[in-house]
Design an enzyme around this catalytic site. Structure first.
Site, PDB file in Angstrom:
ATOM      1  N   ASP A 106       0.811  -1.216   0.000  1.00 36.25           N
ATOM      2  CA  ASP A 106       0.000   0.000   0.000  1.00 36.25           C
ATOM      3  C   ASP A 106       0.845   1.266   0.000  1.00 36.25           C
ATOM      4  OD1 ASP A 106       0.935  -0.466   2.566  1.00 36.25           O
ATOM      5  OD2 ASP A 106      -0.894   0.179   3.577  1.00 36.25           O
ATOM      6  N   HIS A 148      -0.183   7.518   9.916  1.00 42.84           N
ATOM      7  CA  HIS A 148       0.308   6.165  10.200  1.00 42.84           C
ATOM      8  C   HIS A 148       1.829   6.025  10.136  1.00 42.84           C
ATOM      9  CE1 HIS A 148      -3.686   4.511  10.349  1.00 42.84           C
ATOM     10  NE2 HIS A 148      -3.953   4.767   9.083  1.00 42.84           N
ATOM     11  N   GLY A 156       0.249   2.341   5.715  1.00 40.74           N
ATOM     12  CA  GLY A 156      -1.130   2.773   5.538  1.00 40.74           C
ATOM     13  C   GLY A 156      -1.310   3.958   4.618  1.00 40.74           C
ATOM     14  N   ASP A 183     -10.451   9.994  11.939  1.00 37.51           N
ATOM     15  CA  ASP A 183     -10.329   9.032  10.845  1.00 37.51           C
ATOM     16  C   ASP A 183     -10.957   7.691  11.231  1.00 37.51           C
ATOM     17  OD1 ASP A 183      -8.262   9.054   8.255  1.00 37.51           O
ATOM     18  OD2 ASP A 183      -8.620   7.021   9.008  1.00 37.51           O
ATOM     19  N   HIS A 185      -9.584   4.940  10.825  1.00 39.56           N
ATOM     20  CA  HIS A 185      -8.495   4.117  11.329  1.00 39.56           C
ATOM     21  C   HIS A 185      -7.784   4.803  12.499  1.00 39.56           C
ATOM     22  CE1 HIS A 185      -9.141   3.052   7.081  1.00 39.56           C
ATOM     23  NE2 HIS A 185      -8.847   1.823   7.477  1.00 39.56           N
ATOM     24  N   ASP A 272     -12.920   8.758   5.870  1.00 38.48           N
ATOM     25  CA  ASP A 272     -13.209   7.430   5.345  1.00 38.48           C
ATOM     26  C   ASP A 272     -14.273   6.705   6.170  1.00 38.48           C
ATOM     27  OD1 ASP A 272     -11.301   7.482   7.329  1.00 38.48           O
ATOM     28  OD2 ASP A 272      -9.876   6.168   6.313  1.00 38.48           O
ATOM     29  N   TYR A 311     -11.779   8.017   0.495  1.00 34.15           N
ATOM     30  CA  TYR A 311     -11.478   7.443  -0.806  1.00 34.15           C
ATOM     31  C   TYR A 311     -12.620   7.605  -1.808  1.00 34.15           C
ATOM     32  CZ  TYR A 311      -7.833   6.049   2.227  1.00 34.15           C
ATOM     33  OH  TYR A 311      -6.811   6.117   3.133  1.00 34.15           O
TER      34      TYR A 311
END
EC number: 3.5.1.98
Length: 385
Positions: A106, A148, A156, A183, A185, A272, A311
């Site tokens: 990624d 991240h 990430g 976020d 995450h 996200d 995204y």
């Protein structure tokens, strides 16, 4: 605040183009800023053009070896163990070098990586500098929020941790800094960087489940040493809607204000968790973000707003444009029509500013959320004694 807020929006043609090339968010920055301008919000802010961050500036947090390797990878050469430049034909050295620094999968190397890294970092530090110098009450850098990355490893979709660099810049003036991560995450890279600090409190409201990236952010991660009680996490289950999200946010931040008393706030507004995001884990609308940011701005503290995950390009543009409007004191209701601009066709079929919730079960009941908030409040109050 009695007077109008002074808003600084960090961007330039070059920084937007650099952000547009990030594979995970290709073209997103252009959509965000085109919509901000279509609403005329740019006329109510000072536009601050960021400088690309120097190697020495990046090395305030990142290792010199990581910086050298990431830029060598961008140039197509890979420093070998004997200090010579190996070309791409040396597959073994290349693969080992990239794997060691997380520059695979990624976070694979891409054309334009160096510009992305330098402008993402330079933009967030420019926003922090505007607050440090008293040029602005609120600074906005939607191309930042890469939370991240570690000192020597990309992770990430994050090749740089501009958030940490921004917080370190804020420490030159402000005593206590509150970092809020909205976020989907967990903000693991930022929490890790400051887990021993009593000057920085990190609050992350995110999804946590076994196997869900980055597999951290449980509610008993509380910081270490002098930072005990400074790493606050609110893990939520699938389907979290606006009411659940804001219930957790408001309950925890109310206690943080009284027990920690920050002098400045940094908010990572990764969206996200919106219902329309390809992740489809949370079920948020942009109202969850506008309510949260409105609450933060109501504290009257210098504030740095950053981007992050997200995204669906139209939904990111909707969300961050609405938040820009909130900062400028110009509300843009979700039902508002999207103005005519070059990306209008991407807002079909409704062509409005709404990011509607889906039919999804919220696995978070009020009692569980309130119980988690009470546990955090006890931690905060015990540390403030």
């Amino acid at each position: 605040m009695d007077r109008a807020r002074r808003i600084a929006l960090v961007r330039s043609t070059e920084s937007i183009q650099a952000a547009d090339r990030l594979p995970s968010n290709k073209g997103r920055a252009s959509r965000v800023h085109a919509l901000i301008d279509a609403f005329g919000l740019d006329a109510h802010m000072e536009i601050v053009a960021p400088e690309p961050m120097s190697d020495s500036g990046l090395a305030v947090f990142h290792s010199e070896e990581y910086i050298a390797r990431i830029f060598a990878a961008t140039d197509g050469g890979y420093p070998s163990s004997n200090g010579q430049e190996d070309g791409k034909e040396n597959g073994t050295d290349e693969e080992l070098g990239l794997e060691q620094f997380g520059l695979v999968h990624d976070c694979a190397v891409f054309d334009g990586l160096e510009e992305h890294v330098r402008y993402a970092a330079g933009g967030t530090v420019a926003g922090a500098d505007a607050l440090v110098r008293g040029r602005a009450d609120v600074a906005i850098h939607w191309e930042g929020g890469r939370h991240h990355c570690r000192p020597a490893k990309a992770a990430g979709f994050c090749y740089i941790n501009d958030v940490v660099l921004g917080i370190l810049a804020l420490q030159t003036r402000f005593g206590r800094i509150l970092y809020i991560d909205l976020d989907l995450h967990h903000g693991d890279g930022v929490q890790s960087a400051f887990q021993y600090s009593d000057r920085v409190m990190t609050l992350s409201i995110h999804h946590y489940d076994r196997g869900f990236y980055p597999n951290s952010g449980r509610n008993y991660d509380e910081g270490k040493g002098r930072g005990a009680g400074r790493s606050i996490n609110v893990p939520l289950r699938r389907g979290a809607g606006d009411d659940t999200f804001f219930r957790a946010f408001s309950g925890v931040t109310t206690s943080i204000l009284t027990t920690f008393a920050p002098a400045v706030v940094v908010v990572q507004c990764g969206c996200d968790g919106l219902a329309g995001d390809p992740h489809k884990v949370f079920n948020l609308t942009t109202d969850a973000f506008t309510k949260s940011v409105t609450t933060v701005l109501g504290w009257g503290l210098p504030t740095l707003l950053l981007g992050g995950g997200g995204y669906s390009r139209p939904d990111c543009a909707r969300c961050w444009t609405r938040l820009t409007g909130v900062a400028c004191g110009r509300d843009i209701p979700a039902a508002t029509d999207v103005p005519e601009h070059r990306f209008l066709g991407e807002f079909a079929p409704a062509f409005d500013m709404a990011s509607d919730a889906m039919l999804m079960n919220d696995e978070n009941d009020d009692e569980a959320v309130d119980s988690a908030v009470r546990a955090i409040q006890q931690i905060l109050h015990s540390q403030s004694q």
